[in-house]
Design a protein around this motif. Structure first.
Motif, PDB file in Angstrom:
ATOM      1  N   SER A   1       0.844  -1.211   0.000  1.00 46.10           N
ATOM      2  CA  SER A   1       0.000   0.000   0.000  1.00 46.10           C
ATOM      3  C   SER A   1       0.876   1.258   0.000  1.00 46.10           C
ATOM      4  O   SER A   1       2.004   1.258   0.493  1.00 46.10           O
ATOM      5  CB  SER A   1      -0.933  -0.015   1.203  1.00 46.10           C
ATOM      6  OG  SER A   1      -0.174   0.089   2.372  1.00 46.10           O
ATOM      7  N   LYS A   2       0.303   2.311  -0.569  1.00 49.61           N
ATOM      8  CA  LYS A   2       1.055   3.564  -0.688  1.00 49.61           C
ATOM      9  C   LYS A   2       1.178   4.265   0.669  1.00 49.61           C
ATOM     10  O   LYS A   2       0.296   4.145   1.514  1.00 49.61           O
ATOM     11  CB  LYS A   2       0.343   4.481  -1.681  1.00 49.61           C
ATOM     12  CG  LYS A   2       0.481   4.042  -3.135  1.00 49.61           C
ATOM     13  CD  LYS A   2      -0.307   5.005  -4.011  1.00 49.61           C
ATOM     14  CE  LYS A   2       0.002   4.809  -5.481  1.00 49.61           C
ATOM     15  NZ  LYS A   2      -0.823   5.694  -6.323  1.00 49.61           N
ATOM     16  N   ILE A   3       2.248   5.022   0.784  1.00 55.87           N
ATOM     17  CA  ILE A   3       2.477   5.818   2.000  1.00 55.87           C
ATOM     18  C   ILE A   3       1.481   6.984   2.020  1.00 55.87           C
ATOM     19  O   ILE A   3       1.238   7.614   0.984  1.00 55.87           O
ATOM     20  CB  ILE A   3       3.935   6.339   2.006  1.00 55.87           C
ATOM     21  CG1 ILE A   3       4.897   5.164   2.186  1.00 55.87           C
ATOM     22  CG2 ILE A   3       4.155   7.400   3.076  1.00 55.87           C
ATOM     23  CD1 ILE A   3       6.345   5.485   1.888  1.00 55.87           C
ATOM     24  N   ASP A   4       0.921   7.264   3.198  1.00 55.31           N
ATOM     25  CA  ASP A   4      -0.096   8.319   3.310  1.00 55.31           C
ATOM     26  C   ASP A   4       0.538   9.686   3.586  1.00 55.31           C
ATOM     27  O   ASP A   4       1.337   9.833   4.526  1.00 55.31           O
ATOM     28  CB  ASP A   4      -1.079   7.974   4.436  1.00 55.31           C
ATOM     29  CG  ASP A   4      -1.894   6.748   4.076  1.00 55.31           C
ATOM     30  OD1 ASP A   4      -2.923   6.905   3.417  1.00 55.31           O
ATOM     31  OD2 ASP A   4      -1.453   5.621   4.428  1.00 55.31           O
TER      32      ASP A   4
ATOM     33  N   ASP B   1       1.021  12.309  -6.459  1.00 54.03           N
ATOM     34  CA  ASP B   1      -0.212  11.541  -6.570  1.00 54.03           C
ATOM     35  C   ASP B   1       0.036  10.117  -7.071  1.00 54.03           C
ATOM     36  O   ASP B   1      -0.621   9.167  -6.648  1.00 54.03           O
ATOM     37  CB  ASP B   1      -1.162  12.291  -7.510  1.00 54.03           C
ATOM     38  CG  ASP B   1      -2.589  11.843  -7.327  1.00 54.03           C
ATOM     39  OD1 ASP B   1      -2.952  11.492  -6.184  1.00 54.03           O
ATOM     40  OD2 ASP B   1      -3.337  11.828  -8.316  1.00 54.03           O
ATOM     41  N   ARG B   2       1.010   9.974  -7.965  1.00 53.33           N
ATOM     42  CA  ARG B   2       1.346   8.626  -8.465  1.00 53.33           C
ATOM     43  C   ARG B   2       2.065   7.801  -7.398  1.00 53.33           C
ATOM     44  O   ARG B   2       1.961   6.597  -7.356  1.00 53.33           O
ATOM     45  CB  ARG B   2       2.269   8.744  -9.697  1.00 53.33           C
ATOM     46  CG  ARG B   2       1.549   9.152 -10.973  1.00 53.33           C
ATOM     47  CD  ARG B   2       2.396   8.844 -12.201  1.00 53.33           C
ATOM     48  NE  ARG B   2       3.631   9.608 -12.251  1.00 53.33           N
ATOM     49  CZ  ARG B   2       3.733  10.848 -12.766  1.00 53.33           C
ATOM     50  NH1 ARG B   2       2.667  11.443 -13.247  1.00 53.33           N
ATOM     51  NH2 ARG B   2       4.889  11.470 -12.781  1.00 53.33           N
ATOM     52  N   THR B   3       2.817   8.496  -6.538  1.00 58.49           N
ATOM     53  CA  THR B   3       3.716   7.805  -5.615  1.00 58.49           C
ATOM     54  C   THR B   3       3.071   7.490  -4.267  1.00 58.49           C
ATOM     55  O   THR B   3       3.369   6.463  -3.658  1.00 58.49           O
ATOM     56  CB  THR B   3       4.969   8.690  -5.369  1.00 58.49           C
ATOM     57  OG1 THR B   3       5.391   9.248  -6.608  1.00 58.49           O
ATOM     58  CG2 THR B   3       6.100   7.890  -4.746  1.00 58.49           C
ATOM     59  N   TYR B   4       2.220   8.407  -3.816  1.00 63.12           N
ATOM     60  CA  TYR B   4       1.676   8.298  -2.453  1.00 63.12           C
ATOM     61  C   TYR B   4       0.152   8.290  -2.466  1.00 63.12           C
ATOM     62  O   TYR B   4      -0.463   8.625  -3.477  1.00 63.12           O
ATOM     63  CB  TYR B   4       2.148   9.494  -1.608  1.00 63.12           C
ATOM     64  CG  TYR B   4       3.642   9.691  -1.593  1.00 63.12           C
ATOM     65  CD1 TYR B   4       4.468   8.881  -0.814  1.00 63.12           C
ATOM     66  CD2 TYR B   4       4.236  10.706  -2.364  1.00 63.12           C
ATOM     67  CE1 TYR B   4       5.853   9.064  -0.803  1.00 63.12           C
ATOM     68  CE2 TYR B   4       5.619  10.894  -2.353  1.00 63.12           C
ATOM     69  CZ  TYR B   4       6.412  10.071  -1.579  1.00 63.12           C
ATOM     70  OH  TYR B   4       7.767  10.243  -1.582  1.00 63.12           O
ATOM     71  N   ALA B   5      -0.414   7.973  -1.302  1.00 64.15           N
ATOM     72  CA  ALA B   5      -1.861   8.174  -1.121  1.00 64.15           C
ATOM     73  C   ALA B   5      -2.019   9.572  -0.539  1.00 64.15           C
ATOM     74  O   ALA B   5      -1.679   9.816   0.625  1.00 64.15           O
ATOM     75  CB  ALA B   5      -2.414   7.126  -0.167  1.00 64.15           C
TER      76      ALA B   5
END
Ligand code: 8YV
Length: 313
Positions: free
Chosen positions: A2-5, A21-25
């Motif tokens: 899951s992506k980092i928030d 936006d592509r890399t994280y939540a």
């Protein structure tokens, strides 16, 4: 995985937001009306914050983010960020020094020329037809040979000094300590003001410099000299400045920053002897892109376990 928030307290430029936006939540605290509801959903998983010097980051928000690991801010100034609270929690803060030095110094020179050579007045003189009606505009003042006093000879102050030297101004400065430079050092702001034709503020904002320029310093600057503020509105006692401009205690002022942005007191903006700019000295597309990129790069370094590019020391 899951992506980092990441909590976005204030957005950066669109291109770099797209990378984030592509890399994280991303959680858009900057966009939602009900901020408490958003925090209720995500606060306990947020590991990074994106903000700007304008919006800052308060201790009250830090307290609600138990897993926070990093605050990445766009802007060199950190007076709106509770750095001490972040430090106490062991949360590093990054800002964007150096990449904006040239733009801010260029704007400083622009403000000095605008004030002394009365460029806004000249612009209006042509546009309004006064030139054709009344002939030559009144005389202005030369920069050559005048003394530029710099309060805070840091990275931006030094770039301003270099440029002013090229314009054949003399340079003097004050700051926390004497530096290995060929400019006249004055122990106090008051002494520097007395020696200056133009007093430029390039020191950091925050409590340590609040109202550094008050009635006494304006009096010391005197009726033949100008104040240029590239720092923060808080550095100047604004009511005292308005009084000094109105009464001719100083000759004029050129300002990029104000006490209550973006609401500039009409008592200040209506003075005939001011040149105004809307806190935009780093506001070129090139520099704002570099600042936004530094935010992205600092976050990437942190989450890759690498050294931060521009941590606050
Ligand atoms: C920005 C600034 O306008 O870097 C700073 O400290 O004042 C400016 O470059 C500001 O940070 C935008 O948020």
């Amino acid at each position: 995985m899951s992506k980092i928030d990441i909590l976005v307290v204030q957005n950066i430029l669109p291109e770099q937001m797209a990378v984030l936006d592509r890399t994280y939540a991303l959680h858009r605290y900057d966009q939602v009306q009900d901020k408490a509801a958003l925090l209720g959903q995500v606060a306990d998983k947020v590991r990074g914050v994106v903000t700007t010097g304008g919006k800052g980051f308060a201790a009250a928000l830090l307290e609600q983010l138990p897993k926070l690991e990093i605050v990445a801010s766009s802007g060199v100034g950190t007076d709106t960020i509770d750095v001490a609270a972040c430090k106490a929690r062991g949360v590093p803060v990054t800002n964007t020094p150096d990449v904006l030095n040239d733009d801010v110094a260029d704007l400083g020179i622009g403000l000095i020329i605008s004030a002394l050579r009365q460029m806004p007045k000249g612009h209006e003189y042509v546009r309004s037809g006064e030139w054709a009606k009344y002939g030559m505009m009144g005389f202005t003042s030369t920069l050559t040979g005048k003394t530029l006093g710099i309060v805070g000879l840091g990275r931006i102050g030094k770039e301003l000094a270099r440029r002013a030297e090229a314009l054949k101004m003399r340079i003097a400065y004050t700051g926390r300590s004497r530096q290995a430079v060929d400019y006249d050092f004055h122990e106090t702001v008051n002494e520097l003001a007395k020696a200056s034709d133009v007093l430029a503020l390039t020191c950091p904002g925050g409590e340590a410099t609040r109202n550094l320029i008050g009635p006494k310093e304006l009096e010391a600057l005197g009726s033949k000299s100008w104040l240029v503020n590239l720092s923060r509105g808080s550095v100047v006692d604004e009511p005292a400045l308005i009084k000094a401009l109105r009464e001719g205690t100083i000759r004029g002022a050129a300002l990029d920053v104000y006490a209550n942005e973006p609401h500039v007191s009409p008592a200040l903006s209506n003075q005939p002897n001011v040149v105004l700019y809307p806190h935009h000295s780093s506001g070129s597309i090139e520099t704002r892109t570099a600042m936004s990129q530094l935010v992205v790069d600092n976050l990437a370094a942190h989450f890759a376990g690498k050294p931060l590019l521009t941590p606050l020391s």
